[in-house]
Write an enzyme that holds these catalytic residues in place. Structure first.
Site, PDB file in Angstrom:
ATOM      1  N   ARG A 105       0.848  -1.193   0.000  1.00 18.70           N
ATOM      2  CA  ARG A 105       0.000   0.000   0.000  1.00 18.70           C
ATOM      3  C   ARG A 105       0.878   1.236   0.000  1.00 18.70           C
ATOM      4  O   ARG A 105       1.760   1.381   0.839  1.00 18.70           O
ATOM      5  CB  ARG A 105      -0.874   0.034   1.250  1.00 18.70           C
ATOM      6  CG  ARG A 105      -1.905  -1.024   1.291  1.00 18.70           C
ATOM      7  CD  ARG A 105      -2.988  -0.705   2.284  1.00 18.70           C
ATOM      8  NE  ARG A 105      -2.536  -0.192   3.563  1.00 18.70           N
ATOM      9  CZ  ARG A 105      -3.359   0.207   4.516  1.00 18.70           C
ATOM     10  NH1 ARG A 105      -4.661   0.164   4.323  1.00 18.70           N
ATOM     11  NH2 ARG A 105      -2.902   0.643   5.656  1.00 18.70           N
ATOM     12  N   THR A 109      -1.342   7.427  -0.383  1.00 12.40           N
ATOM     13  CA  THR A 109      -2.662   7.264  -1.025  1.00 12.40           C
ATOM     14  C   THR A 109      -3.416   6.051  -0.476  1.00 12.40           C
ATOM     15  O   THR A 109      -4.622   5.941  -0.669  1.00 12.40           O
ATOM     16  CB  THR A 109      -2.499   7.051  -2.545  1.00 12.40           C
ATOM     17  OG1 THR A 109      -1.784   5.810  -2.741  1.00 12.40           O
ATOM     18  CG2 THR A 109      -1.728   8.181  -3.194  1.00 12.40           C
ATOM     19  N   ASP A 201       0.488  -3.574  12.081  1.00 10.08           N
ATOM     20  CA  ASP A 201       0.954  -3.892  10.727  1.00 10.08           C
ATOM     21  C   ASP A 201       1.319  -5.376  10.660  1.00 10.08           C
ATOM     22  O   ASP A 201       2.314  -5.816  11.255  1.00 10.08           O
ATOM     23  CB  ASP A 201       2.170  -3.023  10.387  1.00 10.08           C
ATOM     24  CG  ASP A 201       2.535  -3.146   8.916  1.00 10.08           C
ATOM     25  OD1 ASP A 201       2.501  -2.121   8.215  1.00 10.08           O
ATOM     26  OD2 ASP A 201       2.841  -4.281   8.462  1.00 10.08           O
ATOM     27  N   ASP A 204       4.878  -6.308   9.212  1.00 10.16           N
ATOM     28  CA  ASP A 204       5.971  -5.983  10.145  1.00 10.16           C
ATOM     29  C   ASP A 204       5.992  -6.941  11.325  1.00 10.16           C
ATOM     30  O   ASP A 204       7.062  -7.327  11.799  1.00 10.16           O
ATOM     31  CB  ASP A 204       5.823  -4.545  10.651  1.00 10.16           C
ATOM     32  CG  ASP A 204       6.255  -3.523   9.603  1.00 10.16           C
ATOM     33  OD1 ASP A 204       7.014  -3.895   8.696  1.00 10.16           O
ATOM     34  OD2 ASP A 204       5.823  -2.366   9.706  1.00 10.16           O
TER      35      ASP A 204
HETATM   36  C1  PRP Z   1      -1.171  -4.979   4.221  1.00  7.19           C
HETATM   37  C2  PRP Z   1      -1.973  -6.256   4.293  1.00  7.19           C
HETATM   38  C3  PRP Z   1      -2.794  -6.200   3.042  1.00  7.19           C
HETATM   39  C4  PRP Z   1      -3.060  -4.723   2.891  1.00  7.19           C
HETATM   40  C5  PRP Z   1      -4.457  -4.449   3.349  1.00  7.19           C
HETATM   41  O1  PRP Z   1      -0.094  -5.116   3.388  1.00  7.19           O
HETATM   42  O2  PRP Z   1      -1.180  -7.398   4.391  1.00  7.19           O
HETATM   43  O3  PRP Z   1      -2.129  -6.692   1.895  1.00  7.19           O
HETATM   44  O4  PRP Z   1      -2.124  -4.041   3.732  1.00  7.19           O
HETATM   45  O5  PRP Z   1      -4.774  -3.124   3.151  1.00  7.19           O
HETATM   46  P1  PRP Z   1      -5.876  -2.659   2.105  1.00  7.19           P
HETATM   47  O6  PRP Z   1      -7.077  -3.549   2.331  1.00  7.19           O
HETATM   48  O7  PRP Z   1      -6.137  -1.238   2.516  1.00  7.19           O
HETATM   49  O8  PRP Z   1      -5.331  -2.771   0.731  1.00  7.19           O
HETATM   50  P2  PRP Z   1       0.994  -3.970   3.172  1.00  7.19           P
HETATM   51  O9  PRP Z   1       0.576  -3.084   2.042  1.00  7.19           O
HETATM   52  O10 PRP Z   1       1.240  -3.281   4.483  1.00  7.19           O
HETATM   53  O11 PRP Z   1       2.256  -4.748   2.664  1.00  7.19           O
HETATM   54  P3  PRP Z   1       3.142  -5.876   3.394  1.00  7.19           P
HETATM   55  O12 PRP Z   1       2.305  -7.128   3.478  1.00  7.19           O
HETATM   56  O13 PRP Z   1       4.289  -6.012   2.465  1.00  7.19           O
HETATM   57  O14 PRP Z   1       3.526  -5.360   4.761  1.00  7.19           O
HETATM   58  N1  URA Z   2      -2.412  -3.463   6.806  1.00  5.75           N
HETATM   59  C1  URA Z   2      -2.036  -3.931   8.015  1.00  5.75           C
HETATM   60  O1  URA Z   2      -1.043  -4.665   8.130  1.00  5.75           O
HETATM   61  N2  URA Z   2      -2.768  -3.589   9.079  1.00  5.75           N
HETATM   62  C2  URA Z   2      -3.853  -2.814   8.987  1.00  5.75           C
HETATM   63  O2  URA Z   2      -4.504  -2.537  10.022  1.00  5.75           O
HETATM   64  C3  URA Z   2      -4.238  -2.335   7.716  1.00  5.75           C
HETATM   65  C4  URA Z   2      -3.493  -2.686   6.642  1.00  5.75           C
END
Ligand code: PRP
Ligand code: URA
Length: 210
Positions: A105, A109, A201, A204
């Site tokens: 994400r 945005t 997160d 993380d």
């Molecule tokens: C997180 C999560 C989803 C997304 C959800 O990933 O694992 O993929 O956010 O958010 P959304 O419904 O608003 O799209 P992130 O983008 O943080 O990436 P990561 O898994 O690499 O940490």
């Molecule tokens: N992605 C995450 O990992 N946690 C949230 O709460 C939303 C998006």
């Protein structure tokens, strides 16, 4: 008609979810609980897979049994955090093929940015389980499902550990045919599009990157 949202309130799932939500839970326990919840959710999300009758010879006599039939399965984690759910699912469905969709994400945005994709050649013929711990705005889920449909997939199930009304609505509006399995439907999003109360997160916490 909107596809169903299943919130899995099984006591074992809820107990492990409390471990995930706890900010004092360390990386090892967090990762283990994500896997355990994914396995338990997989058990429910595969409940309606088609089976067929076969005859098996037991040490005593012939027995009519049921085995999985029809379409083969594929598991598609949304990178990174979805990776935490894959091993437990493969333990239960060892013949499943695995595709990967890399999305992150954009911090400003909150829109998904694609950076990787590799799917099984025959993914369009498979029942696909898209896995990602978090369904927040729904942007990542909708983009992943768009992509899979672009590759011919017609049978898609979404599995998230925590969702919220905004994410569910986004998936239901864009993809009314896709059923969603959640361990919890939380209250909503904060100004940074994090789920409340959520677990923080997911990526993380699984990979220990913060
Ligand atoms: C997180 C999560 C989803 C997304 C959800 O990933 O694992 O993929 O956010 O958010 P959304 O419904 O608003 O799209 P992130 O983008 O943080 O990436 P990561 O898994 O690499 O940490
Ligand atoms: N992605 C995450 O990992 N946690 C949230 O709460 C939303 C998006």
């Amino acid at each position: 008609m909107m596809a169903k949202v299943h919130v899995l309130d099984h006591p074992l799932i809820q107990h492990k979810l409390a471990i995930l939500r706890d900010k004092t839970t360390g990386v090892k326990e967090f990762r283990e609980a994500v896997g355990e919840i994914a396995g338990l959710m997989c058990y429910e999300a595969t409940r309606n897979l088609p089976t067929e009758e076969v005859e098996i010879e037991t040490p005593l006599m012939m027995a009519k049994c049921r085995v999985l039939s029809g379409k083969k399965l594929a598991i598609v984690p949304i990178l990174r955090a979805g990776l935490g759910m894959v091993d437990a699912m493969v333990d239960l469905i060892p013949s499943a093929k695995i595709g990967h969709i890399g999305l992150y994400r954009d911090p400003d945005t909150h829109l998904p940015v694609e950076y990787y994709c590799k799917l099984p050649d025959d993914v369009g013929k498979r029942q696909v389980f898209v896995v990602d711990p978090m369904l927040a705005t729904g942007g990542s889920a909708v983009a992943a499902i768009d992509f899979l449909k672009g590759h011919g997939c017609r049978q898609i199930i979404m599995m998230n550990i925590i969702g919220c009304p905004e994410g569910v609505k986004a998936v239901q509006e864009a993809h009314p045919d896709v059923e969603i399995y959640l361990a919890a439907l939380d209250e909503g999003l904060n100004e940074h599009a994090y789920i409340l109360p959520g677990l923080g997160d997911a990526g993380d916490r699984i990979f220990g990157t913060k």
